[in-house]
Write a protein that holds these residues in place. Structure first.
Motif, PDB file in Angstrom:
ATOM      1  N   GLN A 395      37.280  54.173  38.676  1.00 15.29           N
ATOM      2  CA  GLN A 395      37.083  52.765  39.025  1.00 15.29           C
ATOM      3  C   GLN A 395      36.343  51.992  37.944  1.00 15.29           C
ATOM      4  OE1 GLN A 395      34.228  52.442  42.329  1.00 15.29           O
ATOM      5  NE2 GLN A 395      33.978  54.648  42.199  1.00 15.29           N
ATOM      6  N   GLN A 396      35.411  52.658  37.232  1.00 19.15           N
ATOM      7  CA  GLN A 396      34.614  51.940  36.225  1.00 19.15           C
ATOM      8  C   GLN A 396      35.386  51.698  34.933  1.00 19.15           C
ATOM      9  OE1 GLN A 396      34.008  55.012  37.237  1.00 19.15           O
ATOM     10  NE2 GLN A 396      33.670  56.398  35.501  1.00 19.15           N
ATOM     11  N   TYR A 397      36.585  52.289  34.791  1.00 15.02           N
ATOM     12  CA  TYR A 397      37.366  52.053  33.574  1.00 15.02           C
ATOM     13  C   TYR A 397      37.787  50.596  33.448  1.00 15.02           C
ATOM     14  CZ  TYR A 397      37.846  57.132  32.965  1.00 15.02           C
ATOM     15  OH  TYR A 397      37.603  58.476  32.783  1.00 15.02           O
ATOM     16  N   VAL A 398      37.703  49.842  34.544  1.00 18.60           N
ATOM     17  CA  VAL A 398      38.020  48.421  34.456  1.00 18.60           C
ATOM     18  C   VAL A 398      37.107  47.719  33.454  1.00 18.60           C
ATOM     19  CG1 VAL A 398      36.476  47.773  36.367  1.00 18.60           C
ATOM     20  CG2 VAL A 398      38.441  46.335  35.825  1.00 18.60           C
ATOM     21  N   LEU A 399      35.903  48.260  33.238  1.00 17.21           N
ATOM     22  CA  LEU A 399      34.982  47.654  32.274  1.00 17.21           C
ATOM     23  C   LEU A 399      35.515  47.757  30.853  1.00 17.21           C
ATOM     24  CD1 LEU A 399      31.580  48.938  33.732  1.00 17.21           C
ATOM     25  CD2 LEU A 399      32.616  46.677  34.004  1.00 17.21           C
ATOM     26  N   TRP A 400      36.367  48.731  30.564  1.00 12.94           N
ATOM     27  CA  TRP A 400      37.000  48.778  29.245  1.00 12.94           C
ATOM     28  C   TRP A 400      37.925  47.584  29.066  1.00 12.94           C
ATOM     29  CZ3 TRP A 400      39.304  54.451  29.308  1.00 12.94           C
ATOM     30  CH2 TRP A 400      38.262  55.374  29.513  1.00 12.94           C
ATOM     31  N   LEU A 401      38.656  47.259  30.142  1.00 16.49           N
ATOM     32  CA  LEU A 401      39.712  46.265  30.037  1.00 16.49           C
ATOM     33  C   LEU A 401      39.206  44.826  30.082  1.00 16.49           C
ATOM     34  CD1 LEU A 401      42.686  47.585  32.223  1.00 16.49           C
ATOM     35  CD2 LEU A 401      42.615  47.316  29.750  1.00 16.49           C
ATOM     36  N   VAL A 402      38.130  44.575  30.833  1.00 14.15           N
ATOM     37  CA  VAL A 402      37.724  43.188  31.074  1.00 14.15           C
ATOM     38  C   VAL A 402      37.470  42.423  29.773  1.00 14.15           C
ATOM     39  CG1 VAL A 402      35.918  41.725  32.047  1.00 14.15           C
ATOM     40  CG2 VAL A 402      36.896  43.552  33.421  1.00 14.15           C
ATOM     41  N   PRO A 403      36.604  42.885  28.855  1.00 11.90           N
ATOM     42  CA  PRO A 403      36.405  42.096  27.628  1.00 11.90           C
ATOM     43  C   PRO A 403      37.654  41.998  26.767  1.00 11.90           C
ATOM     44  CG  PRO A 403      35.254  44.202  27.487  1.00 11.90           C
ATOM     45  CD  PRO A 403      35.739  44.080  28.887  1.00 11.90           C
ATOM     46  N   LEU A 404      38.466  43.045  26.759  1.00  8.12           N
ATOM     47  CA  LEU A 404      39.712  42.988  25.996  1.00  8.12           C
ATOM     48  C   LEU A 404      40.663  41.959  26.594  1.00  8.12           C
ATOM     49  CD1 LEU A 404      40.354  46.793  25.364  1.00  8.12           C
ATOM     50  CD2 LEU A 404      39.372  45.128  23.784  1.00  8.12           C
ATOM     51  N   ALA A 405      40.734  41.916  27.931  1.00  6.80           N
ATOM     52  CA  ALA A 405      41.594  40.936  28.587  1.00  6.80           C
ATOM     53  C   ALA A 405      41.133  39.516  28.282  1.00  6.80           C
ATOM     54  CB  ALA A 405      41.609  41.180  30.092  1.00  6.80           C
ATOM     55  N   ILE A 406      39.823  39.305  28.242  1.00  6.20           N
ATOM     56  CA  ILE A 406      39.285  37.968  27.951  1.00  6.20           C
ATOM     57  C   ILE A 406      39.590  37.573  26.510  1.00  6.20           C
ATOM     58  CG2 ILE A 406      37.164  36.619  27.770  1.00  6.20           C
ATOM     59  CD1 ILE A 406      36.076  38.473  30.046  1.00  6.20           C
ATOM     60  N   LEU A 407      39.449  38.509  25.594  1.00  7.10           N
ATOM     61  CA  LEU A 407      39.783  38.213  24.201  1.00  7.10           C
ATOM     62  C   LEU A 407      41.277  37.990  24.023  1.00  7.10           C
ATOM     63  CD1 LEU A 407      37.501  40.786  22.313  1.00  7.10           C
ATOM     64  CD2 LEU A 407      37.202  38.304  22.434  1.00  7.10           C
ATOM     65  N   ALA A 408      42.076  38.713  24.800  1.00 11.66           N
ATOM     66  CA  ALA A 408      43.528  38.610  24.659  1.00 11.66           C
ATOM     67  C   ALA A 408      44.084  37.379  25.357  1.00 11.66           C
ATOM     68  CB  ALA A 408      44.203  39.861  25.221  1.00 11.66           C
ATOM     69  N   ARG A 409      43.543  37.075  26.540  1.00  9.55           N
ATOM     70  CA  ARG A 409      44.127  35.980  27.344  1.00  9.55           C
ATOM     71  C   ARG A 409      43.032  35.318  28.184  1.00  9.55           C
ATOM     72  NH1 ARG A 409      46.775  34.690  32.222  1.00  9.55           N
ATOM     73  NH2 ARG A 409      48.635  33.410  31.875  1.00  9.55           N
ATOM     74  N   PRO A 410      42.264  34.395  27.613  1.00  6.02           N
ATOM     75  CA  PRO A 410      41.147  33.779  28.336  1.00  6.02           C
ATOM     76  C   PRO A 410      41.596  32.674  29.282  1.00  6.02           C
ATOM     77  CG  PRO A 410      41.245  32.908  26.117  1.00  6.02           C
ATOM     78  CD  PRO A 410      42.323  33.944  26.210  1.00  6.02           C
ATOM     79  N   LYS A 411      42.288  33.055  30.341  1.00  4.19           N
ATOM     80  CA  LYS A 411      42.736  32.107  31.361  1.00  4.19           C
ATOM     81  C   LYS A 411      42.280  32.623  32.719  1.00  4.19           C
ATOM     82  CE  LYS A 411      46.815  30.644  28.719  1.00  4.19           C
ATOM     83  NZ  LYS A 411      48.292  30.518  28.709  1.00  4.19           N
ATOM     84  N   TRP A 412      41.611  31.763  33.481  1.00  2.91           N
ATOM     85  CA  TRP A 412      40.960  32.191  34.714  1.00  2.91           C
ATOM     86  C   TRP A 412      41.949  32.563  35.817  1.00  2.91           C
ATOM     87  CZ3 TRP A 412      36.033  33.363  35.894  1.00  2.91           C
ATOM     88  CH2 TRP A 412      35.022  32.973  35.011  1.00  2.91           C
ATOM     89  N   GLY A 413      43.095  31.909  35.896  1.00  5.20           N
ATOM     90  CA  GLY A 413      43.979  32.050  37.045  1.00  5.20           C
ATOM     91  C   GLY A 413      44.323  33.480  37.406  1.00  5.20           C
ATOM     92  N   PHE A 414      45.182  34.116  36.596  1.00  5.65           N
ATOM     93  CA  PHE A 414      45.591  35.474  36.940  1.00  5.65           C
ATOM     94  C   PHE A 414      44.471  36.482  36.689  1.00  5.65           C
ATOM     95  CE2 PHE A 414      47.737  39.550  36.644  1.00  5.65           C
ATOM     96  CZ  PHE A 414      48.517  39.493  37.792  1.00  5.65           C
ATOM     97  N   PHE A 415      43.527  36.140  35.839  1.00  2.66           N
ATOM     98  CA  PHE A 415      42.372  37.014  35.642  1.00  2.66           C
ATOM     99  C   PHE A 415      41.675  37.270  36.977  1.00  2.66           C
ATOM    100  CE2 PHE A 415      37.771  37.454  34.888  1.00  2.66           C
ATOM    101  CZ  PHE A 415      37.753  38.560  34.040  1.00  2.66           C
ATOM    102  N   LEU A 416      41.484  36.221  37.786  1.00  4.58           N
ATOM    103  CA  LEU A 416      40.830  36.396  39.077  1.00  4.58           C
ATOM    104  C   LEU A 416      41.719  37.136  40.074  1.00  4.58           C
ATOM    105  CD1 LEU A 416      38.969  32.990  39.490  1.00  4.58           C
ATOM    106  CD2 LEU A 416      37.996  35.230  38.934  1.00  4.58           C
ATOM    107  N   VAL A 417      43.024  36.933  39.981  1.00  3.10           N
ATOM    108  CA  VAL A 417      43.943  37.703  40.833  1.00  3.10           C
ATOM    109  C   VAL A 417      43.795  39.194  40.534  1.00  3.10           C
ATOM    110  CG1 VAL A 417      46.368  38.146  41.379  1.00  3.10           C
ATOM    111  CG2 VAL A 417      45.573  35.791  41.056  1.00  3.10           C
ATOM    112  N   TRP A 418      43.766  39.525  39.257  1.00  2.00           N
ATOM    113  CA  TRP A 418      43.580  40.920  38.860  1.00  2.00           C
ATOM    114  C   TRP A 418      42.231  41.450  39.343  1.00  2.00           C
ATOM    115  CZ3 TRP A 418      41.037  42.082  33.663  1.00  2.00           C
ATOM    116  CH2 TRP A 418      40.844  43.447  33.508  1.00  2.00           C
TER     117      TRP A 418
END
Length: 507
Positions: A395-418
């Motif tokens: 479950q904590q592996y999501v912390l690997w993805l969060v900053p990468l996702a923000i750097l890759a695609r800084p858009k709140w909409g689907f980020f919050l869905v995920w």
């Protein structure tokens, strides 16, 4: 030697992308606090203390404080009636205090094999020794001391990661050009760091394990690479890999983009520095306590399909018996992950590759030459593929993805869905743990757990698809802030009060 173009400071008066004006979700959300920008607002605002940086860090600290409260019931240990699952407050940090013999003053690797890379083992061991000795001096259980010490240091690591991401997006420099006039052509985006500070998963996963330590080491790699400092980038990359192996996956995208630019030397300097740093950290442990050092590698090859992975969901839905065979899943995972990496490499190398006769057309329509896939986009795709096809997805592996996702695609909409999908899986995971640990009738049905795990898998896959679409259509990439292609059929709006155009006479 004069500094490279990427090291030069940004020009004064550079535009700043305000989320309330550039992000659809942020614009709607800002309506609850007065709207994007009032008629009597001062631009730039007259701030005495609350700068954007301090606001972002403050929000991050608030989220870390909520995480501390959420995990507090489990900090004392001695969990009764499966409270670690019913309250969702389980943390490896507290559980491993006894499992790794830290409560006996054991030193990782020397006295007990550790299932983590060396730098994380040292991190655990150092704080374990402090907690053990404090517990001995004050004649008290060192377990709570150990957890709270770790929580404090991990919150500092989280704040560092937020601060570095803020700096990365504040500069928002291009690394695909040496033209000093174009390095700072993208708008500054410091508020993107708020996505990391206010990521909902921080509340429940920040102190499940030591992953924030690795994230704090990985983020400076992107900062120093962006600033044209390959050796410093390699230093932090090597430290990050020595803490958690996921950062090793950054090297492939780095080399692909270097090949595309035909500038291999900086990326080779970064890779070589990272290798030297990793070897320097690992060599003493590998030499002195080889079997303990090998435990991390052996465990990853021996582990069966874990709860919540795509393989677990596939097995639960189809009943495919072969997926119980760890060796078979290992082979299938390697094939699929290798195929995904090859596809990402081809995407990074060929996406938006220009022929010379196309350049003039691109400049004419306002696109310019800012079309090369960004390093963070490719790194996110590789790490996401590693998790999507892997047989372990804690479950904590999501912390690997969060900053990468923000750097890759800084858009709140689907980020919050995920993020909601991740929170749903977090809750379902502890329902599953209660089902397999407690008496019959407790926990959640298997079908509900499979649904939550499948939703997480799909959410990450959709995020990958969105990143790929922005690589293929750079105008959609918020980081570049490129103009959209004009619609020839659209008529520009008339000024308020102006009369309509006089219709042309029929011939």
């Amino acid at each position: 030697m004069p500094p490279s173009h990427s090291e030069q400071p940004p020009p004064p008066g550079r535009s700043i992308a305000a989320p309330s004006l550039t992000d659809r979700f942020a614009r709607v959300a800002s309506g609850f606090i007065g709207g994007p920008f009032g008629d009597h607002a001062v631009d730039p605002p007259r701030r005495r203390f609350w700068s954007p940086f301090l606001v972002v860090i403050f929000v991050g600290l608030v989220f870390f404080a909520v995480n501390w409260l959420q995990k507090y019931p489990c900090s004392a240990g001695g969990w009764v009636d499966f409270q670690q699952y019913t309250g969702g407050c389980y943390t490896d940090i507290r559980a491993l205090w006894g499992a790794e013999r830290l409560n006996e003053g054991a030193i990782p690797y020397r006295d007990h094999p550790v299932e983590y890379p060396v730098l994380t083992g040292w991190f655990m061991g150092l704080l374990g020794q402090i907690a053990f000795r404090l517990g001995t001096v004050f004649n008290t259980d060192g377990g709570p001391i150990f957890y709270h010490l770790n929580a404090i240091v991990l919150f500092v690591c989280g704040a560092i990661a937020i601060a570095v991401l803020f700096k990365i997006r504040e500069d928002n420099r291009r690394t695909d050009t040496d033209d000093p006039a174009m390095v700072h052509s993208r708008p500054s985006r410091p508020w993107d760091a708020m996505m990391l500070a206010a990521a909902p998963v921080m509340i429940v996963t920040a102190t499940v394990n030591w992953d924030l330590f690795a994230v704090a080491l990985a983020m400076p790699f992107f900062l120093y690479w962006q600033r044209g400092r390959p050796v410093l980038a390699g230093l932090f990359l090597g430290l990050a890999v020595a803490a958690k192996f996921y950062a090793l996956l950054f090297i492939g995208p780095l080399l692909i983009l270097a090949l595309r630019r035909r500038r291999l030397l900086p990326s080779l300097q970064t890779t070589a520095t990272a290798a030297v740093v990793w070897a320097a950290i690992n060599a003493p442990v590998a030499y002195l306590w080889h079997d303990s050092w090998m435990r991390f590698f052996e465990l990853n090859s021996e582990r069966p399909v874990d709860w919540g992975t795509g393989w677990y969901v596939l097995r639960g839905v189809t009943g495919w018996e072969a997926l119980w065979d760890a060796e078979f899943v290992n082979d299938l995972y390697l094939v699929l992950f290798a195929a995904a990496c090859l596809g990402i490499a081809l995407l990074g190398y060929f996406a938006q590759s220009r022929r010379p006769n196309e350049l003039a057309a691109r400049l004419k329509d306002g696109l310019g030459d800012d079309v090369v896939p960004r390093l963070a986009q490719l790194c996110f795709l590789v790490v996401a593929a590693f998790l999507l096809f892997g047989k372990v997805w804690s479950q904590q592996y999501v912390l690997w993805l969060v900053p990468l996702a923000i750097l890759a695609r800084p858009k709140w909409g689907f980020f919050l869905v995920w993020q909601l999908a991740e929170l749903g899986y977090f809750i379902a995971f502890y329902g599953k743990m209660l089902q397999v640990s407690a008496e019959e009738g407790r926990g959640i049905p298997e079908g509900l757990f499979l649904t939550a795990a499948g939703a997480r898998w799909v959410a990450v896959a959709v995020m990958c698809a969105l990143v790929i679409s922005e690589i293929l259509s750079p105008r959609l990439d918020a980081v570049r802030s490129l103009p959209l292609r004009p619609n020839a059929a659209a008529r520009p709006p008339l000024p308020r009060g102006a009369a309509g155009p006089v219709p042309a006479e029929a011939p």
